[in-house]
Enzyme design. Structure first.
Site, PDB file in Angstrom:
ATOM      1  N   ASP A   9       0.877  -1.161   0.000  1.00 15.83           N
ATOM      2  CA  ASP A   9       0.000   0.000   0.000  1.00 15.83           C
ATOM      3  C   ASP A   9       0.926   1.226   0.000  1.00 15.83           C
ATOM      4  OD1 ASP A   9      -2.237   1.723   0.443  1.00 15.83           O
ATOM      5  OD2 ASP A   9      -1.749   1.704   2.586  1.00 15.83           O
ATOM      6  N   ASP A  11       0.047   5.084   1.033  1.00 14.10           N
ATOM      7  CA  ASP A  11      -0.107   6.007   2.169  1.00 14.10           C
ATOM      8  C   ASP A  11      -0.234   5.223   3.475  1.00 14.10           C
ATOM      9  OD1 ASP A  11      -0.353   8.624   0.632  1.00 14.10           O
ATOM     10  OD2 ASP A  11      -1.880   7.398  -0.328  1.00 14.10           O
TER      11      ASP A  11
HETATM   12 MG   LIG Z   1      -2.861   3.138   3.564  1.00 13.98          MG
END
Ligand SMILES: [Mg+2]
Length: 190
Positions: A9, A11
């Site tokens: 992922d 962020d």
């Molecule tokens: Mg995230």
């Protein structure tokens, strides 16, 4: 021959999640991410970013802005001895997307679409792959795509029994090193 992937992922895993980060001035790399990616490269994992980017759909920034930022991010990894192989993003949002971006999408996590597309494009063995995320939607996407190892970088409570909780990225790097030394392993056991 199929390859293992490390899915990241963005962020909250690569950079601190300040919310809709779209400028390099706000892109703060999380401790240990460069070492983790370099370790994954050495261990033969394809390193793939899978990120929801509804900020595009909401009109906060454009796909070109996102691509430019990720090109810069890729360069930062190269400068530190690592390599991001691929970036998949979903700009859509079912309620807040504007115009063409307002739609349901299987690519938006918790949908597994980005993972399945990447597996097709890169000939990835999903059950032998690893996903790191900081939200349950990441974990749910990984579970739906049958990614073998789900590492949850969070203090958030959850009841998904098949995932492993980690508190920092060094733990993830240790996991890859152990997996590599043990050969093709199963779940994490730390
Ligand atoms: Mg995230």
């Amino acid at each position: 021959m199929l390859r293992r992937a490390l899915f990241l992922d963005r962020d909250g895993v690569i950079n601190i999640d300040h919310g809709y980060v779209h400028r390099k001035e706000n892109f703060e790399f999380i401790d240990g991410i460069f070492e983790l990616v370099a370790e994954a490269n050495r261990a033969g994992y394809v390193v793939i970013v899978v990120t929801n980017q509804a900020g595009i759909g909401r009109g906060y920034y454009t796909e070109d802005d996102f691509t430019a930022l990720m090109n810069w991010v890729g360069g930062e990894f190269i400068a530190r001895g690592g390599r991001i192989d691929g970036v998949y993003y979903c700009p859509d949002h079912p309620e807040h997307g504007v115009g063409k971006y307002r739609r349901e999408s299987n690519f938006r996590k918790p949908g597994p679409g980005m993972l399945i597309q990447a597996a097709h494009d890169w000939k990835i063995d999903l059950p032998q792959s690893v996903l790191i995320g900081d939200k349950l939607s990441d974990m749910e996407a990984g579970r739906s795509a049958e990614v073998g190892t789900l590492l949850f970088l969070s203090g958030e409570a959850c009841d998904l029994v098949e995932l492993s909780r980690i508190t920092n990225l060094a733990e993830a790097a240790n996991f890859l090193i152990t997996e590599c030394n043990d050969g093709m392993g199963g779940k994490s056991s730390f």
